[in-house]
Write a protein that holds these residues in place. Sequence first.
Motif, PDB file in Angstrom:
ATOM      1  N   SER A 168       0.751  -1.215   0.007  1.00  0.00           N
ATOM      2  CA  SER A 168       0.000  -0.008   0.011  1.00  0.00           C
ATOM      3  C   SER A 168       0.742   1.146  -0.006  1.00  0.00           C
ATOM      4  N   ILE A 169       1.944   1.356   0.998  1.00  0.00           N
ATOM      5  CA  ILE A 169       2.745   2.550   1.110  1.00  0.00           C
ATOM      6  C   ILE A 169       3.468   2.659  -0.367  1.00  0.00           C
ATOM      7  N   PHE A 170       4.062   1.655  -1.044  1.00  0.00           N
ATOM      8  CA  PHE A 170       4.856   1.809  -1.917  1.00  0.00           C
ATOM      9  C   PHE A 170       3.945   1.962  -3.371  1.00  0.00           C
ATOM     10  N   SER A 171       2.595   1.564  -3.340  1.00  0.00           N
ATOM     11  CA  SER A 171       1.948   1.647  -4.722  1.00  0.00           C
ATOM     12  C   SER A 171       1.457   3.224  -4.579  1.00  0.00           C
ATOM     13  N   ILE A 172       1.114   3.655  -3.360  1.00  0.00           N
ATOM     14  CA  ILE A 172       0.792   5.318  -3.375  1.00  0.00           C
ATOM     15  C   ILE A 172       1.910   6.201  -3.534  1.00  0.00           C
ATOM     16  N   MET A 173       3.146   5.794  -2.942  1.00  0.00           N
ATOM     17  CA  MET A 173       4.011   6.897  -3.024  1.00  0.00           C
ATOM     18  C   MET A 173       4.885   6.518  -4.711  1.00  0.00           C
ATOM     19  N   GLY A 174       4.806   5.314  -4.958  1.00  0.00           N
ATOM     20  CA  GLY A 174       5.254   5.365  -6.375  1.00  0.00           C
ATOM     21  C   GLY A 174       4.539   5.824  -7.559  1.00  0.00           C
ATOM     22  N   LEU A 175       2.963   5.540  -7.276  1.00  0.00           N
ATOM     23  CA  LEU A 175       2.256   6.516  -8.191  1.00  0.00           C
ATOM     24  C   LEU A 175       2.388   7.819  -8.260  1.00  0.00           C
ATOM     25  N   ALA A 176       2.498   8.269  -7.247  1.00  0.00           N
ATOM     26  CA  ALA A 176       2.711   9.926  -6.952  1.00  0.00           C
ATOM     27  C   ALA A 176       4.003  10.260  -7.679  1.00  0.00           C
ATOM     28  N   ALA A 177       5.123   9.520  -7.572  1.00  0.00           N
ATOM     29  CA  ALA A 177       6.360   9.739  -8.138  1.00  0.00           C
ATOM     30  C   ALA A 177       6.136   9.879  -9.682  1.00  0.00           C
ATOM     31  N   ILE A 178       5.215   8.509 -10.013  1.00  0.00           N
ATOM     32  CA  ILE A 178       5.309   8.343 -11.365  1.00  0.00           C
ATOM     33  C   ILE A 178       4.480   9.576 -12.405  1.00  0.00           C
ATOM     34  N   PHE A 179       3.579   9.893 -11.364  1.00  0.00           N
ATOM     35  CA  PHE A 179       2.564  10.912 -12.082  1.00  0.00           C
ATOM     36  C   PHE A 179       3.185  12.464 -12.086  1.00  0.00           C
ATOM     37  N   ILE A 180       4.367  12.832 -11.109  1.00  0.00           N
ATOM     38  CA  ILE A 180       4.836  14.049 -11.267  1.00  0.00           C
ATOM     39  C   ILE A 180       6.145  13.880 -12.456  1.00  0.00           C
ATOM     40  N   ILE A 181       6.740  12.533 -12.512  1.00  0.00           N
ATOM     41  CA  ILE A 181       7.794  12.588 -13.748  1.00  0.00           C
ATOM     42  C   ILE A 181       7.069  12.475 -15.093  1.00  0.00           C
ATOM     43  N   LEU A 182       5.821  11.854 -15.264  1.00  0.00           N
ATOM     44  CA  LEU A 182       5.181  11.972 -16.610  1.00  0.00           C
ATOM     45  C   LEU A 182       4.952  13.350 -16.743  1.00  0.00           C
ATOM     46  N   ILE A 183       4.282  14.185 -16.025  1.00  0.00           N
ATOM     47  CA  ILE A 183       3.865  15.454 -16.202  1.00  0.00           C
ATOM     48  C   ILE A 183       4.883  16.403 -16.516  1.00  0.00           C
ATOM     49  N   GLU A 255       5.944  14.142   1.741  1.00  0.00           N
ATOM     50  CA  GLU A 255       5.779  14.450   3.265  1.00  0.00           C
ATOM     51  C   GLU A 255       4.226  14.354   3.758  1.00  0.00           C
ATOM     52  N   LEU A 256       3.454  15.313   3.060  1.00  0.00           N
ATOM     53  CA  LEU A 256       2.013  15.084   3.464  1.00  0.00           C
ATOM     54  C   LEU A 256       1.349  13.860   3.245  1.00  0.00           C
ATOM     55  N   ILE A 257       1.716  13.209   1.859  1.00  0.00           N
ATOM     56  CA  ILE A 257       1.166  11.710   1.658  1.00  0.00           C
ATOM     57  C   ILE A 257       1.767  10.843   2.694  1.00  0.00           C
ATOM     58  N   PHE A 291      10.372   8.018   6.916  1.00  0.00           N
ATOM     59  CA  PHE A 291      11.057   9.456   6.681  1.00  0.00           C
ATOM     60  C   PHE A 291      12.346   9.063   6.027  1.00  0.00           C
ATOM     61  N   ARG A 292      12.989   8.049   5.924  1.00  0.00           N
ATOM     62  CA  ARG A 292      14.200   7.831   5.159  1.00  0.00           C
ATOM     63  C   ARG A 292      13.877   7.536   3.766  1.00  0.00           C
ATOM     64  N   ILE A 293      12.817   6.893   3.284  1.00  0.00           N
ATOM     65  CA  ILE A 293      12.194   6.823   1.978  1.00  0.00           C
ATOM     66  C   ILE A 293      11.879   8.250   1.354  1.00  0.00           C
ATOM     67  N   LEU A 294      11.107   9.038   2.272  1.00  0.00           N
ATOM     68  CA  LEU A 294      10.717  10.043   1.647  1.00  0.00           C
ATOM     69  C   LEU A 294      11.897  11.116   0.943  1.00  0.00           C
ATOM     70  N   PRO A 295      13.109  11.054   1.580  1.00  0.00           N
ATOM     71  CA  PRO A 295      14.315  11.898   0.777  1.00  0.00           C
ATOM     72  C   PRO A 295      14.580  11.255  -0.432  1.00  0.00           C
ATOM     73  N   SER A 296      14.566   9.796  -0.301  1.00  0.00           N
ATOM     74  CA  SER A 296      14.855   8.736  -1.457  1.00  0.00           C
ATOM     75  C   SER A 296      14.055   9.082  -2.601  1.00  0.00           C
ATOM     76  N   ILE A 297      12.738   8.877  -2.385  1.00  0.00           N
ATOM     77  CA  ILE A 297      11.832   9.199  -3.543  1.00  0.00           C
ATOM     78  C   ILE A 297      11.837  10.707  -3.912  1.00  0.00           C
ATOM     79  N   SER A 298      11.929  11.663  -3.174  1.00  0.00           N
ATOM     80  CA  SER A 298      12.218  13.024  -3.769  1.00  0.00           C
ATOM     81  C   SER A 298      13.278  13.105  -4.187  1.00  0.00           C
ATOM     82  N   ARG A 299      14.612  12.625  -3.933  1.00  0.00           N
ATOM     83  CA  ARG A 299      15.916  12.699  -4.587  1.00  0.00           C
ATOM     84  C   ARG A 299      15.608  12.030  -6.075  1.00  0.00           C
ATOM     85  N   ILE A 300      15.117  10.777  -6.011  1.00  0.00           N
ATOM     86  CA  ILE A 300      14.850  10.075  -7.247  1.00  0.00           C
ATOM     87  C   ILE A 300      14.021  10.965  -8.332  1.00  0.00           C
ATOM     88  N   VAL A 301      13.043  11.530  -7.926  1.00  0.00           N
ATOM     89  CA  VAL A 301      12.275  12.363  -8.739  1.00  0.00           C
ATOM     90  C   VAL A 301      12.874  13.498  -9.102  1.00  0.00           C
TER      91      VAL A 301
END
Length: 562
Positions: A168-183, A255-257, A291-301
């Motif tokens: 659930s966590i990675f599906s929501i965070m991953g979809l949010a990241a993919i959405f930002i990358i695509l747009i 962070e909000l998500i 809170f460790r994944i948050l900067p990782s996903i932010s940095r990846i994006v």
Amino acid sequence: SHLEKKLGFYLLIGLIVLCGIFETLGVLMLAPLAQNLLDQGADNYINKIVQDISAFSELEFFTAFLIMFGIIYLIKAILLSLLVFFQSKFAYECQRELSNDLLGNFSLRPFSFHMDTNSSVLIRTIVADVNLLTHTGITNLIILLSELFVLIGIITLLFSYDTKVAFSIFSIMGLAAIFIILITKNKLVEWGERRVQSDGNRLKLVQEILGGIRNIKLSQNLNFFIGKYKEHNAIYSLSGRHQAFLQLIPRIWFELILIALLISIAGYFTLQGFNAYEIIPLFALYAGAGFRILPSISRIVACNQSLRFVSPVAEQLSSLIVETEINNYKIIDKESGFLEFHKAIEFDSVSFSYSNEKDRILRDIDLYIPKGSLIGIYGQSGSGKTTFFDLLTGLIQPTAGKITIDGVNLEDSIESWQKKIAYVEQSVFLNDLSIAENIAFGEVFEEIDLQKVQKVCEETELSPVIKNLPGDLSEKVGERGIMLSGGQLQRIGIARALYRDSEVLFLDEITSSLDSDNEASIMQIIQSLKSKKTVFMISHKPELFKNFDIIFELKAGKLIKE
């Protein structure tokens, strides 16, 4: 070298993997820490390892746990510090080598390349584009790889605890990241291309404004040129602003998500009937991981966005690197042995055109120049005088016919020939260094033969000028020789040729901006070189050549001997 760069890259990958492992271990220790704070007798595999360490070292269980916890974070800190060090070292060494290679290659390119390419484009490529590719591109690529390893490690850990929650966590965070990358991907490439173009235009305008400041001020067109600079600077600034905004904004929303997900996890475990003693360790694990994944996903994006932003630069430099390797090979392969000059320079049916045969600048020129001659060449503007010099100096090659030095084809020994010649043009190029360093062009002050400098200064009538300067030969001349008069600049140009013991001198309109006294003085210096040097001189004043050995007029692409 290529081997050192490969080893450096493999070392980085190794450090990235190790950092990923210890980042995961750091998160893994959070749940046992929370459990032990609540109940030191909790049963988990981390505590079993600590119990063994405690029994072996005779330390209290919780003390042993804290020491192990601290050691893991200490090792992680050391590894991350090493990663940052080698990451910076790798990126800056790539920048240094690539910038050096491109400058060297551009300098070695045929003269026609420099005539066809605006210098601002080359400056932007060597300095700004290389910096952007290495400091933004390579650095972000390394960060992207390291964060991906951290993400993979923490994902594996969370799935081992609870598959449904982790999914659930990675599906929501991953979809949010993919959405930002695509747009944002298309916009980032577009802004990157606009940045490259506008940066080149900015550099070009700065060169034009500062290089022609006298004319611009006197024509009162400064506002026009500054307005054009502001226009391109605004595009550059806007592109950078958009890219910086898109890099920083994802973290705020991620962070909000994440907070919403952690609240949902706490609610989920409460509904499942878990008590506080069971929820707190799990919540500590998911909160720490989150809170460790948050900067990782932010940095990846952000890294993905940066890489897309620099992709136009990467493509351009990629093609230039391939051209550089091919060009360097051709240059090394082309240059041959030492060239002697004892007899004569000959043109055998030489023609030249930049594009096609119909637009030939020089046509079927046959010429024999004995060594030690003074040769004067005049002609109307655009008649091909400078092109003739460029052929003689080996900067360009004939499109038909050949030029020989003592019977040896010039094309086969260009570098050897250019060591024998000196070129003095209307606007003598000077560095903001001392007079001695400008005469001994390319030598450091400590290695200059000052006696030889004094001698050539006497021959070119520079000695009285130097004696009146506060610093004598060590006096700086200012940027582009701004502290010297036109006549003094030309004398330094000739002195430079004499200091090098150049056998052949090419003088290109060197008296055109001088008054009659300076002109007469310079011509006396040139005539004193008769039989000592072979001198070619271009001027629009044929009367200057009255004591020369050979005089030509360039007309309609033909040399007409007088």
